[in-house]
Scaffold this active site. Structure first.
Site, short mmCIF file in Angstrom:
data_model
loop_
_atom_site.label_atom_id
_atom_site.label_comp_id
_atom_site.label_asym_id
_atom_site.label_seq_id
_atom_site.Cartn_x
_atom_site.Cartn_y
_atom_site.Cartn_z
N HIS A 64 21.09 24.38 32.71
CA HIS A 64 21.52 23.51 33.64
C HIS A 64 22.91 23.59 34.08
O HIS A 64 23.25 22.67 34.96
CB HIS A 64 21.32 22.20 32.89
CG HIS A 64 20.17 21.77 32.22
ND1 HIS A 64 19.05 21.49 32.88
CD2 HIS A 64 19.56 21.90 30.72
CE1 HIS A 64 17.79 21.38 32.16
NE2 HIS A 64 18.18 21.67 30.96
N HIS A 94 31.81 22.81 30.30
CA HIS A 94 30.79 23.21 31.34
C HIS A 94 30.98 22.44 32.60
O HIS A 94 31.85 21.45 32.75
CB HIS A 94 29.32 22.82 30.83
CG HIS A 94 29.08 21.26 30.89
ND1 HIS A 94 29.72 20.46 29.49
CD2 HIS A 94 28.87 20.28 31.57
CE1 HIS A 94 29.36 19.37 29.61
NE2 HIS A 94 28.74 19.00 30.74
N HIS A 96 29.53 20.70 36.40
CA HIS A 96 28.41 19.96 37.32
C HIS A 96 28.78 19.98 38.71
O HIS A 96 29.88 19.86 39.05
CB HIS A 96 28.19 18.42 37.02
CG HIS A 96 27.91 18.26 35.47
ND1 HIS A 96 26.71 17.95 35.08
CD2 HIS A 96 28.84 18.13 34.21
CE1 HIS A 96 26.59 17.81 33.86
NE2 HIS A 96 28.10 17.88 33.40
N GLU A 106 29.59 13.95 38.78
CA GLU A 106 28.55 12.77 38.08
C GLU A 106 29.16 11.65 38.21
O GLU A 106 28.85 10.54 38.84
CB GLU A 106 28.57 13.14 36.75
CG GLU A 106 27.62 14.52 36.56
CD GLU A 106 26.91 14.80 35.27
OE1 GLU A 106 27.87 14.42 34.26
OE2 GLU A 106 25.72 14.67 35.28
N HIS A 119 33.62 19.35 32.38
CA HIS A 119 33.55 18.43 31.21
C HIS A 119 34.10 19.31 30.20
O HIS A 119 33.25 20.13 29.77
CB HIS A 119 32.10 18.04 31.05
CG HIS A 119 31.71 16.74 31.86
ND1 HIS A 119 30.38 16.32 32.31
CD2 HIS A 119 32.57 15.97 32.75
CE1 HIS A 119 30.30 15.51 33.26
NE2 HIS A 119 31.59 15.09 33.20
N THR A 197 25.60 12.47 29.72
CA THR A 197 25.24 12.31 30.98
C THR A 197 23.79 12.79 31.56
O THR A 197 23.42 12.84 32.65
CB THR A 197 26.04 12.80 32.27
OG1 THR A 197 26.42 14.12 32.07
CG2 THR A 197 27.43 12.20 32.15
N1 LWT Z 1 27.69 16.07 30.72
S1 LWT Z 1 27.97 15.78 29.12
O1 LWT Z 1 29.24 16.21 28.74
O2 LWT Z 1 28.02 14.21 28.93
C1 LWT Z 1 26.72 16.35 28.01
C2 LWT Z 1 25.47 16.04 28.10
C3 LWT Z 1 24.51 16.49 27.25
C4 LWT Z 1 24.77 17.65 26.32
C5 LWT Z 1 26.00 17.84 26.27
C6 LWT Z 1 26.81 17.25 27.23
C7 LWT Z 1 26.44 18.97 25.50
C8 LWT Z 1 27.62 18.88 24.58
C9 LWT Z 1 27.56 19.97 23.72
C10 LWT Z 1 25.71 19.88 23.25
C11 LWT Z 1 25.14 19.77 24.54
C12 LWT Z 1 23.85 18.94 24.77
C13 LWT Z 1 23.04 18.92 23.44
C14 LWT Z 1 22.04 19.75 23.27
C15 LWT Z 1 21.36 19.72 22.40
C16 LWT Z 1 21.51 18.74 21.21
C17 LWT Z 1 22.43 17.78 21.15
C18 LWT Z 1 23.47 17.86 22.42
CL1 LWT Z 1 24.65 16.66 22.54
N2 LWT Z 1 23.66 17.83 25.42
ZN ZN Z 2 28.56 17.40 31.53
#
Ligand code: LWT
Ligand code: ZN
Length: 258
Positions: A64, A94, A96, A106, A119, A197
């Site tokens: 992603h 990371h 977007h 976003e 982010h 997000t």
């Molecule tokens: N755009 S953001 O910064 O709001 C964002 C959105 C979703 C996720 C993340 C960051 C990251 C943060 C570290 C892990 C990863 C993830 C996740 C994956 C597997 C299990 C739990 C998690 Cl949290 N998912």
């Molecule tokens: Zn993000």
């Protein structure tokens, strides 16, 4: 992750609630930030970033986005101050960015979007023992959002390099990179209680969105590649050459002191 979720018609944000019911929660991100509706909170101090002992480990493409993971086994790289009651450890950062090139952020500001958004994800290691536990707690995560303004070809090319040359799911070591070289020194910010997000959309994020976008100039990208030249060079020798080529053909935007 398979095709649990994506950004298409069949698996995009409008149907995420089917697998992730929290999508219909009351603190979902991203949001449109309307500056003149934001209330000033005099008790909020500056946000402080201690990224000096850079602890970057590897760069990966999780299907992603391009993610740079950090060693979060101690408090070497933390964010503190602002709305935070204690230091939060840097876990990863990371980006977007949009397929359309200029509307990839976003969060939006008064309806306007930026080319992309960085982010930096941190977790509350004082109150929680693992990232996973923090990721589901209302004050578990703090994500610093930085808008990126860039002008087409050059930086998109670098993202292309990262995203497509890092074959999906692969990772490469990326040591010695200090994300502070990408950040502004004066952090004027908006903050609100929100969520991840993308799925799993946990409502566990204290969002800190920096007001001023950074204009990714050749200097920043050089710093991105320069400090980790050996790491990037090891990604794929051929692509190391590509990156070098991109850097030399960079666009000259406002050089930005930080
Ligand atoms: N755009 S953001 O910064 O709001 C964002 C959105 C979703 C996720 C993340 C960051 C990251 C943060 C570290 C892990 C990863 C993830 C996740 C994956 C597997 C299990 C739990 C998690 Cl949290 N998912
Ligand atoms: Zn993000």
């Amino acid at each position: 992750t398979g095709n649990l979720w994506g950004y298409g018609k069949e698996d995009g944000p409008s149907v995420w609630h089917k697998n992730y019911p929290v999508a219909q929660g009351d603190r979902q991100s991203p949001i449109d930030i309307v500056p003149h509706q934001a209330s000033h909170d005099p008790s909020l101090g500056p946000v402080v970033l201690n990224y000096d002992q850079c602890t970057s480990i590897k760069i990966a493409n999780n299907g992603h986005s391009v993610v740079v993971e950090f060693d979060d086994s101690d408090d070497r790289s933390v964010i503190r101050g602002g709305p935070l009651d204690n230091p939060y450890r840097l876990k990863q950062f990371h980006f977007h960015w949009g397929v359309k090139g200029c509307h990839g952020s976003e969060h939006t500001v008064a309806g306007n979007s930026y080319a992309s958004e960085l982010h930096l994800v941190h977790w509350n290691a004082v109150k929680y023992t693992t990232f996973g536990e923090a990721a589901t707690a209302p004050d578990g995560l703090a994500v610093l959002g930085i808008f990126l303004q860039h002008h087409g070809r050059f930086v998109k090319a670098v993202f292309f390099f990262f995203f497509f040359f890092l074959l999906q799911g692969s990772a490469a070591d990326f040591k010695g990179f200090n994300p502070k070289c990408l950040l502004p020194s004066s952090l004027h910010y908006w903050t609100y209680l929100g969520s991840l997000t993308t799925p799993p959309l946990h409502e566990s994020v204290i969002w800190i969105v920096v007001k001023d976008p950074i204009t990714v100039s050749e200097k920043q990208v050089t710093c991105l590649a320069g400090s980790s030249e050996p790491a990037l060079g090891r990604l794929l020798p051929a692509s190391g050459l590509y990156l070098h080529t991109f850097l030399t053909q960079g666009l000259y935007t406002r050089n930005w002191e930080f």
